[in-house]
Design a protein around this motif. Sequence first.
Motif, PDB file in Angstrom:
ATOM      1  N   LYS A  11       0.748  -1.336   0.071  1.00 42.43           N
ATOM      2  CA  LYS A  11       0.045   0.035   0.153  1.00 42.43           C
ATOM      3  C   LYS A  11       0.469   1.498  -0.220  1.00 42.43           C
ATOM      4  CE  LYS A  11      -3.623  -2.546   2.790  1.00 42.43           C
ATOM      5  NZ  LYS A  11      -4.858  -1.960   4.183  1.00 42.43           N
ATOM      6  N   ARG A  12       2.490   1.036  -0.304  1.00 37.10           N
ATOM      7  CA  ARG A  12       3.252   2.438   0.380  1.00 37.10           C
ATOM      8  C   ARG A  12       3.952   2.986  -1.256  1.00 37.10           C
ATOM      9  NH1 ARG A  12       2.767  -0.215   5.112  1.00 37.10           N
ATOM     10  NH2 ARG A  12       1.972   1.647   6.397  1.00 37.10           N
TER      11      ARG A  12
ATOM     12  N   SER B 147       4.673   7.243   1.039  1.00 42.35           N
ATOM     13  CA  SER B 147       3.336   7.680   0.907  1.00 42.35           C
ATOM     14  C   SER B 147       2.575   6.747   0.373  1.00 42.35           C
ATOM     15  CB  SER B 147       3.857   8.132  -1.204  1.00 42.35           C
ATOM     16  OG  SER B 147       2.749   8.629  -1.370  1.00 42.35           O
ATOM     17  N   LYS B 148       1.681   7.318   1.204  1.00 39.63           N
ATOM     18  CA  LYS B 148       0.608   6.570   1.374  1.00 39.63           C
ATOM     19  C   LYS B 148      -0.871   6.479   1.256  1.00 39.63           C
ATOM     20  CE  LYS B 148      -1.296   2.219   3.782  1.00 39.63           C
ATOM     21  NZ  LYS B 148      -1.385   2.046   5.679  1.00 39.63           N
ATOM     22  N   LYS B 149      -1.444   5.936   0.615  1.00 38.99           N
ATOM     23  CA  LYS B 149      -2.870   6.313  -0.510  1.00 38.99           C
ATOM     24  C   LYS B 149      -3.257   6.280   1.459  1.00 38.99           C
ATOM     25  CE  LYS B 149      -5.885   6.053  -3.795  1.00 38.99           C
ATOM     26  NZ  LYS B 149      -6.264   5.575  -5.246  1.00 38.99           N
ATOM     27  N   ARG B 150      -4.746   7.285   1.547  1.00 38.50           N
ATOM     28  CA  ARG B 150      -5.469   7.268   2.307  1.00 38.50           C
ATOM     29  C   ARG B 150      -6.920   8.143   1.289  1.00 38.50           C
ATOM     30  NH1 ARG B 150      -3.324   4.950   7.546  1.00 38.50           N
ATOM     31  NH2 ARG B 150      -1.167   6.102   7.241  1.00 38.50           N
ATOM     32  N   VAL B 151      -7.579   7.866   2.884  1.00 40.86           N
ATOM     33  CA  VAL B 151      -9.812   8.427   2.351  1.00 40.86           C
ATOM     34  C   VAL B 151      -9.665   9.810   3.606  1.00 40.86           C
ATOM     35  CG1 VAL B 151     -11.567   7.736   2.405  1.00 40.86           C
ATOM     36  CG2 VAL B 151      -9.870   6.120   1.358  1.00 40.86           C
ATOM     37  N   GLY B 152      -9.779  10.354   2.617  1.00 40.91           N
ATOM     38  CA  GLY B 152      -9.905  11.496   4.513  1.00 40.91           C
ATOM     39  C   GLY B 152     -11.375  11.339   5.178  1.00 40.91           C
ATOM     40  N   LYS B 153     -11.681  12.117   5.925  1.00 43.03           N
ATOM     41  CA  LYS B 153     -12.989  11.827   6.491  1.00 43.03           C
ATOM     42  C   LYS B 153     -14.614  12.534   5.712  1.00 43.03           C
ATOM     43  CE  LYS B 153     -11.629  12.840  11.134  1.00 43.03           C
ATOM     44  NZ  LYS B 153     -11.605  13.681  12.491  1.00 43.03           N
TER      45      LYS B 153
ATOM     46  N   PHE C 243      -9.537  11.212  -1.692  1.00 40.63           N
ATOM     47  CA  PHE C 243      -8.254  10.438  -1.791  1.00 40.63           C
ATOM     48  C   PHE C 243      -6.613  11.669  -0.939  1.00 40.63           C
ATOM     49  CE2 PHE C 243     -10.392   6.997  -3.589  1.00 40.63           C
ATOM     50  CZ  PHE C 243      -9.945   5.977  -2.837  1.00 40.63           C
TER      51      PHE C 243
ATOM     52  N   TYR D 226      -2.687  11.881  -0.170  1.00 35.28           N
ATOM     53  CA  TYR D 226      -1.157  11.260  -0.007  1.00 35.28           C
ATOM     54  C   TYR D 226      -0.740  11.726   1.559  1.00 35.28           C
ATOM     55  CZ  TYR D 226      -2.420   9.037  -4.655  1.00 35.28           C
ATOM     56  OH  TYR D 226      -2.555   8.164  -5.048  1.00 35.28           O
ATOM     57  N   ASP D 227      -0.784  10.444   2.342  1.00 36.94           N
ATOM     58  CA  ASP D 227       0.163  11.051   3.115  1.00 36.94           C
ATOM     59  C   ASP D 227       1.551  10.419   3.241  1.00 36.94           C
ATOM     60  OD1 ASP D 227       0.389  11.277   5.944  1.00 36.94           O
ATOM     61  OD2 ASP D 227      -0.224   9.337   6.966  1.00 36.94           O
TER      62      ASP D 227
END
Length: 130
Positions: A28-29, A50-56, A60, A62-63
């Motif tokens: 995932k990274r 870098s990791k793809k995340r989903v916000g509230k 999407f 990237y963290d």
Amino acid sequence: MIMDDDKQEGYEKEDNVDIFSKAVRAGKRTYFFDVKATKGDDYYLTITESKKRVGKDGRFFYDKHKIFLYKEDFDKFADGLQEVVDYIKNTQGSPELYYRIDDDQEMLAVAEGEMANGFASFNFDDLDKK
């Protein structure tokens, strides 16, 4: 070695010159290894996770986390990294790799336990078994 998400004092983004880059997708990274040069043509390395995340809000993003590694620290950093990698491998063994297809239809190797829900997994060693 300095950790920073955006910039490090004295090395503004517009002052950096990109020399060489290598992206490594790992589950995932994604890890980016970027060789950069200062105004004085002194090379250093940035390592970005870098990791793809989903916000509230459901979007999407990237963290990202970044490490600045300077050439005078390369040997000590590499020695320390190799020591801890060897320790983990000798203590727990190497992870068994499985494969999944990501959102971009690329096959990724991921360690056992990192499988994302909704993805089929298989082990190439299992193909020979009947």
